[in-house]
Design a protein around this motif. Structure first.
Motif, PDB file in Angstrom:
ATOM      1  N   TYR B  78       0.261  -1.082  -0.090  1.00  0.00           N
ATOM      2  CA  TYR B  78      -0.378  -0.429  -0.165  1.00  0.00           C
ATOM      3  C   TYR B  78       0.605   1.185  -0.146  1.00  0.00           C
ATOM      4  CZ  TYR B  78      -3.959  -3.385   1.278  1.00  0.00           C
ATOM      5  OH  TYR B  78      -4.592  -4.394   1.180  1.00  0.00           O
ATOM      6  N   THR B  79       0.024   2.320  -0.757  1.00  0.00           N
ATOM      7  CA  THR B  79       0.970   3.420  -0.365  1.00  0.00           C
ATOM      8  C   THR B  79      -0.326   4.276   0.190  1.00  0.00           C
ATOM      9  OG1 THR B  79       1.524   4.013  -2.971  1.00  0.00           O
ATOM     10  CG2 THR B  79       1.467   5.928  -1.958  1.00  0.00           C
ATOM     11  N   VAL B  80       0.518   4.875   1.149  1.00  0.00           N
ATOM     12  CA  VAL B  80       0.016   5.709   2.397  1.00  0.00           C
ATOM     13  C   VAL B  80      -0.019   7.358   1.412  1.00  0.00           C
ATOM     14  CG1 VAL B  80      -1.055   6.046   4.335  1.00  0.00           C
ATOM     15  CG2 VAL B  80      -0.007   4.307   3.763  1.00  0.00           C
ATOM     16  N   LEU B 123       2.785   9.572   2.281  1.00  0.00           N
ATOM     17  CA  LEU B 123       3.487   9.300   3.635  1.00  0.00           C
ATOM     18  C   LEU B 123       4.586   8.071   3.355  1.00  0.00           C
ATOM     19  CD1 LEU B 123       0.728  10.862   5.545  1.00  0.00           C
ATOM     20  CD2 LEU B 123       2.337  11.895   4.519  1.00  0.00           C
ATOM     21  N   ALA B 124       4.023   7.173   2.934  1.00  0.00           N
ATOM     22  CA  ALA B 124       5.030   6.081   2.708  1.00  0.00           C
ATOM     23  C   ALA B 124       4.012   5.355   1.714  1.00  0.00           C
ATOM     24  CB  ALA B 124       4.477   4.950   4.346  1.00  0.00           C
ATOM     25  N   THR B 125       5.580   4.619   1.177  1.00  0.00           N
ATOM     26  CA  THR B 125       4.940   3.666   0.474  1.00  0.00           C
ATOM     27  C   THR B 125       5.471   1.990   0.585  1.00  0.00           C
ATOM     28  OG1 THR B 125       7.795   3.932  -0.644  1.00  0.00           O
ATOM     29  CG2 THR B 125       5.751   5.476  -1.729  1.00  0.00           C
ATOM     30  N   LYS B 126       4.942   0.536  -0.123  1.00  0.00           N
ATOM     31  CA  LYS B 126       5.307  -0.167  -0.257  1.00  0.00           C
ATOM     32  C   LYS B 126       5.196  -0.538   1.482  1.00  0.00           C
ATOM     33  CE  LYS B 126       8.977  -0.347  -4.255  1.00  0.00           C
ATOM     34  NZ  LYS B 126       9.815  -1.104  -4.314  1.00  0.00           N
ATOM     35  N   VAL B 127       3.735  -0.545   2.051  1.00  0.00           N
ATOM     36  CA  VAL B 127       3.149  -0.953   3.384  1.00  0.00           C
ATOM     37  C   VAL B 127       3.030  -1.866   3.285  1.00  0.00           C
ATOM     38  CG1 VAL B 127       2.479   0.351   5.068  1.00  0.00           C
ATOM     39  CG2 VAL B 127       3.719   1.621   3.347  1.00  0.00           C
ATOM     40  N   SER B 128       3.616  -3.049   3.615  1.00  0.00           N
ATOM     41  CA  SER B 128       2.880  -4.143   4.453  1.00  0.00           C
ATOM     42  C   SER B 128       1.015  -4.101   4.446  1.00  0.00           C
ATOM     43  CB  SER B 128       3.298  -5.577   4.823  1.00  0.00           C
ATOM     44  OG  SER B 128       2.589  -5.000   6.492  1.00  0.00           O
ATOM     45  N   ARG B 129       0.072  -5.677   4.036  1.00  0.00           N
ATOM     46  CA  ARG B 129      -0.830  -5.352   4.525  1.00  0.00           C
ATOM     47  C   ARG B 129      -1.439  -5.043   5.776  1.00  0.00           C
ATOM     48  NH1 ARG B 129      -3.898  -9.102   6.388  1.00  0.00           N
ATOM     49  NH2 ARG B 129      -2.624 -10.441   6.248  1.00  0.00           N
TER      50      ARG B 129
END
Lengths: 119, 582
Positions: B78-80, B123-129
């Protein structure tokens, strides 16, 4: 309260208009209430309103199913993501690097001698 | 009087009412009939939403013995992002995202949230599920999530240059990802429907489209992860031992053309392809870097001579360590074995003069004449496939090059040097494939990295059994060549380094490196080794290449290549459970 007034018709006159079978009751009742044009319009309007309500009820019901379907789709997507995550984790745990670094692999020894048997 | 007034007023009112009714009717006619299309489009734009259903990219499997294992998988990340004016509690947002996303969070979260004149800040990239769910639970105002699919590599950098990578646009680049991009991609679906204010699709209207996505095919590679790991390790260790940095290895099954391993050094990690500064690392040199293979080609010159019946292993010639072709003098790398010697001995000592003699005997026996050149070209180009793409399912294959015998550059000197692997460009894949045909009974199999497919229920369907594309030399010629190559290895110390009880054949090659300004460098070589194992029915062919730069000695590449072959060969004999003779 509706009042019905019985009245009689002669057998001949009845037979002239319709044919009746024997012993059938030939008495008929006629309401004294007559519906005017306004009453007709109101009744038709009421019928339209009732039909409209039925349509709206059904349409709303369908929409609620759409919400349910959307929720189920979301759940499927979420579960599918979880499944993918677990599969990736499973693959990582079974990767060569993990297998090589496992306690089982570390405790293995090289065979001193190898014998072959024919199948 | 009063009635007249009333009547006039009534008429006036009637006129007003009728006029207004006419205005309404005209206006409604204009809006609903004349402007129908415009307002319908306007309504559709706000009510009907179109959503692309992305197809799941196919997974890539490798073999683990007889069972496929995942080599490349997909994971949703996820991209936040934030809508800064809508964020009400900045401190909580920063604390939650830093705790959940860790290193994936941007450094200056406070600064990004302060940009209230913008509506979108990542704010954040490649965030896990799991991390994304943690952030969602905090119910932060002004924070949104965008799901993306990314490739993950459970085996790390293993077989990186075989696999290739998927770029930012979702397109496969290099390797299997590039070569089989259309099969792996699948096709996106489409959902078009009336939606409510929450964007929930409704089954209203008659313009709804629900076209499901077709996921990409799951491909099972013929590459065995254990052989691949062993090949990579052996190559790294031996190159390191000889202070070399540039080498490649290919392991293939000569009985069906399936590639069992392919490795290069230096290499890269496909999960971090964006950090690669030298794009040359993306190339799989085994298929995309043609070079002058050197003396390993002597095996194929010999195959040509055996198949045409012009030369036998025990035929002799007078070796003087030098031979003249037109105005060029060709000499042996190994000198001293002069006198009347056999072609087998010439192969054992890798004598160039012996193979120029073989080339001459393909024609009138005195020089590499037109007939000799035509025969060599026919075998090299038409039979063994040099100068042509093999058609392997990997992106970036190079065809190599050989001169035509009737061209200006295709004269006797060129063909004399081609007899020992110079004056031609070939990829390792081409050489290994042709060599496989030379020792497997003469059957040329198209090389492949695909072993089959895997369905969504993890049922593996192997590809149809490979059929040879052509019989390029006779069974008899192949049998003789196979024995000659075994003899070569045994004459060069193979008996001492191979596991006892097995017959392994192999041939070295040391090629000079062409100087772009003309001629060859005197102090640079590329060492090669090609061989097979598994007895009368060879089970594997291994080819190794190691480039020796100026300061390590001209034999370092050949020595390293030879050792890599031995390491992998001895390991494979056990891994493939090949029983020794007697």
């Amino acid at each position: 309260m509706t009042v019905y007034t019985p009245y009689y018709s002669s057998r001949r006159s009845i037979n002239q208009s319709r044919s009746w079978s024997r012993n059938q009751n030939v008495t008929r009742f006629q309401s004294n209430i007559k519906l005017g044009p306004v009453a007709h319009i109101v009744l038709v309007a009421l019928m339209v309103v009732v039909l409209g309500l039925i349509y709206l009820t059904q349409a709303t019901k369908t929409t609620s199913y759409d919400y349910q379907a959307d929720n189920i789709d979301s759940q499927i997507a979420s579960l599918s993501d979880q499944k993918s995550d677990l599969e990736v984790e499973n693959a990582r745990l079974q990767s060569l690097q993990n297998v090589k670094n496992s306690d089982v692999a570390k405790s293995m020894t090289t065979p001193v001698d190898t014998n072959y048997i024919s199948e | 009087m009063s009635d007249k007034i009333t009547s006039a007023r009534a008429k006036f009112l009637l006129v007003i009412v009728v006029a207004m009714a006419i205005i309404f009717v005209v206006r409604l006619f204009y809006l609903q009939i004349i402007q129908y299309g415009y307002y319908k489009d306007l309504a559709d734009q706000t009510q009907i939403k179109q959503r692309v259903i992305p197809a799941q990219r196919g997974l890539i499997y490798a073999m683990d013995g007889d069972n496929p294992v995942v080599l490349v998988s997909n994971q949703t990340v996820y991209t936040v992002f934030a809508d800064p004016p809508m964020v009400t509690n900045k401190a909580k947002v920063i604390k939650t995202i830093q705790a959940a996303a860790g290193d994936q969070a941007r450094d200056d979260l406070a600064g990004l949230l302060d940009k209230t004149d913008t509506r979108y800040q990542i704010l954040a990239t490649k965030v896990s599920r799991t991390a994304a769910e943690q952030i969602k639970k905090a119910d932060l105002a002004g924070i949104g999530f965008q799901a993306n699919s990314q490739r993950v590599y459970p085996e790390g950098a293993l077989a990186g240059q075989i696999l290739g990578f998927v770029d930012f646009n979702g397109d496969g680049q290099y390797g299997v990802e590039g070569g089989l991009n259309s099969e792996l991609s699948g096709s996106d679906g489409l959902l078009k429907s009336v939606t409510d204010v929450n964007d929930v699709p409704l089954t209203l209207g008659n313009q709804n489209i629900d076209k499901p996505a077709v996921d990409g095919k799951n491909i099972v590679l013929s590459v065995d992860r254990n052989i691949q790991a062993e090949a990579q390790q052996a190559l790294a260790e031996e190159l390191d031992k000889y202070h070399l940095t540039d080498g490649s290895v290919i392991v293939m099954n000569p009985q069906n053309g399936q590639i069992m391993a392919m490795a290069n050094l230096p290499t890269y990690d496909p999960s971090q392809y964006n950090l690669v500064t030298d794009p040359a690392l993306f190339n799989n040199d085994v298929i995309s870097d043609p070079y002058e293979p050197g003396s390993v080609i002597k095996t194929l010159t010999m195959a040509t001579a055996l198949d045409t019946g012009k030369v036998e292993p025990n035929d002799t010639y007078n070796n003087t360590d030098y031979i003249t072709v037109d105005d060029a003098t060709i000499q042996n790398f190994t000198k001293g074995h002069t006198g009347n010697i056999t072609i087998q001995e010439a192969m054992n000592y890798s004598l160039n003069t012996g193979f120029v003699t073989v080339a001459e005997r393909l024609g009138n026996g005195k020089t590499v004449d037109q007939q000799a050149r035509n025969t060599m070209y026919d075998y090299f180009y038409n039979h063994f496939g040099f100068g042509k793409l093999t058609g392997i399912e990997l992106a970036g294959e190079s065809a190599g090059f050989i001169n035509k015998p009737n061209s200006t550059a295709g004269g006797p000197v060129t063909y004399a040097t081609m007899a020992f692997g110079q004056a031609m460009d070939a990829t390792m894949l081409q050489v290994a494939t042709a060599f496989s045909a030379g020792i497997n009974g003469g059957r040329y199999y198209k090389p492949t990295v695909v072993a089959g497919t895997m369905d969504d229920n993890n049922n593996y369907t192997p590809s149809k059994a490979a059929k040879p594309e052509a019989q390029v030399i006779s069974q008899g010629a192949s049998d003789v060549l196979r024995q000659m190559v075994i003899t070569v290895r045994q004459a060069n110390g193979g008996k001492g380094i191979d596991i006892p009880g097995y017959t392994v054949g192999g041939k070295t090659g040391t090629a000079q490196v062409p100087d772009p300004s003309g001629g060859y460098y005197g102090d640079r070589t590329i060492g090669s080794y090609i061989g097979f194992g598994g007895g009368d029915t060879p089970r594997y062919v291994i080819m190794v290449r190691a480039a020796a730069p100026t300061d390590v000695g001209i034999s370092a590449g050949t020595s390293a290549a030879s050792h890599v072959f031995t390491d992998i060969s001895n390991w494979l004999l056990n891994y493939l459970k090949i029983a020794p003779k007697n």
